[in-house]
Motif scaffolding. Structure first.
Motif, PDB file in Angstrom:
ATOM      1  N   ILE A  51       0.839  -1.200   0.000  1.00  0.00           N
ATOM      2  CA  ILE A  51       0.000   0.000   0.000  1.00  0.00           C
ATOM      3  C   ILE A  51       0.871   1.246   0.000  1.00  0.00           C
ATOM      4  O   ILE A  51       0.608   2.196  -0.745  1.00  0.00           O
ATOM      5  CB  ILE A  51      -0.967  -0.012   1.197  1.00  0.00           C
ATOM      6  N   ALA A  52       1.913   1.256   0.829  1.00  0.00           N
ATOM      7  CA  ALA A  52       2.816   2.406   0.873  1.00  0.00           C
ATOM      8  C   ALA A  52       3.444   2.633  -0.508  1.00  0.00           C
ATOM      9  O   ALA A  52       3.508   3.761  -0.991  1.00  0.00           O
ATOM     10  CB  ALA A  52       3.896   2.196   1.934  1.00  0.00           C
ATOM     11  N   LYS A  53       3.866   1.547  -1.143  1.00  0.00           N
ATOM     12  CA  LYS A  53       4.426   1.648  -2.498  1.00  0.00           C
ATOM     13  C   LYS A  53       3.373   2.209  -3.455  1.00  0.00           C
ATOM     14  O   LYS A  53       3.681   3.044  -4.306  1.00  0.00           O
ATOM     15  CB  LYS A  53       4.897   0.277  -2.973  1.00  0.00           C
ATOM     16  N   GLY A  54       2.135   1.757  -3.299  1.00  0.00           N
ATOM     17  CA  GLY A  54       1.046   2.234  -4.152  1.00  0.00           C
ATOM     18  C   GLY A  54       0.781   3.722  -3.994  1.00  0.00           C
ATOM     19  O   GLY A  54       0.394   4.399  -4.937  1.00  0.00           O
ATOM     20  N   ILE A  55       0.993   4.214  -2.773  1.00  0.00           N
ATOM     21  CA  ILE A  55       0.815   5.649  -2.511  1.00  0.00           C
ATOM     22  C   ILE A  55       2.041   6.433  -2.961  1.00  0.00           C
ATOM     23  O   ILE A  55       1.947   7.601  -3.317  1.00  0.00           O
ATOM     24  CB  ILE A  55       0.534   5.898  -1.014  1.00  0.00           C
ATOM     25  N   GLY A  56       3.181   5.765  -2.938  1.00  0.00           N
ATOM     26  CA  GLY A  56       4.434   6.432  -3.312  1.00  0.00           C
ATOM     27  C   GLY A  56       5.205   6.957  -2.121  1.00  0.00           C
ATOM     28  O   GLY A  56       5.918   7.962  -2.226  1.00  0.00           O
ATOM     29  N   VAL A  57       5.052   6.283  -0.974  1.00  0.00           N
ATOM     30  CA  VAL A  57       5.775   6.674   0.236  1.00  0.00           C
ATOM     31  C   VAL A  57       6.408   5.428   0.841  1.00  0.00           C
ATOM     32  O   VAL A  57       5.951   4.312   0.596  1.00  0.00           O
ATOM     33  CB  VAL A  57       4.840   7.336   1.283  1.00  0.00           C
ATOM     34  N   PRO A  58       7.448   5.601   1.663  1.00  0.00           N
ATOM     35  CA  PRO A  58       7.994   4.440   2.376  1.00  0.00           C
ATOM     36  C   PRO A  58       6.994   3.962   3.435  1.00  0.00           C
ATOM     37  O   PRO A  58       6.190   4.755   3.936  1.00  0.00           O
ATOM     38  CB  PRO A  58       9.265   4.972   3.038  1.00  0.00           C
ATOM     39  N   VAL A  59       7.049   2.683   3.767  1.00  0.00           N
ATOM     40  CA  VAL A  59       6.127   2.154   4.767  1.00  0.00           C
ATOM     41  C   VAL A  59       6.303   2.885   6.102  1.00  0.00           C
ATOM     42  O   VAL A  59       5.340   3.073   6.841  1.00  0.00           O
ATOM     43  CB  VAL A  59       6.257   0.619   4.914  1.00  0.00           C
ATOM     44  N   SER A  60       7.514   3.323   6.390  1.00  0.00           N
ATOM     45  CA  SER A  60       7.747   4.065   7.633  1.00  0.00           C
ATOM     46  C   SER A  60       6.931   5.356   7.669  1.00  0.00           C
ATOM     47  O   SER A  60       6.471   5.784   8.733  1.00  0.00           O
ATOM     48  CB  SER A  60       9.241   4.381   7.808  1.00  0.00           C
ATOM     49  N   HIS A  61       6.724   5.967   6.522  1.00  0.00           N
ATOM     50  CA  HIS A  61       5.920   7.196   6.446  1.00  0.00           C
ATOM     51  C   HIS A  61       4.452   6.896   6.738  1.00  0.00           C
ATOM     52  O   HIS A  61       3.776   7.670   7.414  1.00  0.00           O
ATOM     53  CB  HIS A  61       6.077   7.842   5.070  1.00  0.00           C
ATOM     54  N   LEU A  62       3.978   5.758   6.248  1.00  0.00           N
ATOM     55  CA  LEU A  62       2.600   5.342   6.521  1.00  0.00           C
ATOM     56  C   LEU A  62       2.403   5.102   8.016  1.00  0.00           C
ATOM     57  O   LEU A  62       1.439   5.585   8.607  1.00  0.00           O
ATOM     58  CB  LEU A  62       2.274   4.077   5.718  1.00  0.00           C
ATOM     59  N   ILE A  63       3.332   4.393   8.642  1.00  0.00           N
ATOM     60  CA  ILE A  63       3.247   4.124  10.084  1.00  0.00           C
ATOM     61  C   ILE A  63       3.344   5.426  10.864  1.00  0.00           C
ATOM     62  O   ILE A  63       2.612   5.642  11.834  1.00  0.00           O
ATOM     63  CB  ILE A  63       4.352   3.140  10.524  1.00  0.00           C
ATOM     64  N   LYS A  64       4.232   6.315  10.441  1.00  0.00           N
ATOM     65  CA  LYS A  64       4.371   7.609  11.118  1.00  0.00           C
ATOM     66  C   LYS A  64       3.077   8.411  11.038  1.00  0.00           C
ATOM     67  O   LYS A  64       2.687   9.080  11.993  1.00  0.00           O
ATOM     68  CB  LYS A  64       5.524   8.403  10.505  1.00  0.00           C
TER      69      LYS A  64
END
Length: 74
Positions: A51-64
């Motif tokens: 999902i993070a890749k699909g949004i274009g952000v690192p997974v750490s950004h999603l968790i943050k």
């Protein structure tokens, strides 16, 4: 805030549709919808990475983003 709500917020910030996120993440729209609607509130880390890749952000950004919105306590 749940992970699904954080995905919705990031999608709005990045001006990307959930359809496009699902396509970019190579996952079904149903799976993404279940997460964003709270039906699946505990997706695997592999799914979050997609999902993070699909949004274009690192997974750490999603968790943050979830942390910023108050769901995960430090």
């Amino acid at each position: 805030m749940s992970i699904g709500e954080a995905i919705n917020v990031l999608a709005q910030e990045k001006q990307i549709t959930k359809y496009r996120i699902a396509k970019n993440a190579n996952m079904s729209q149903t799976t993404l919808s279940e997460i964003t609607n709270g039906k699946n509130s505990n997706p695997t880390i592999e799914t979050l990475e997609k999902i993070a890749k699909g949004i274009g952000v690192p997974v750490s950004h999603l968790i943050k983003k979830v942390e910023e919105l108050g769901q995960i306590e430090k």
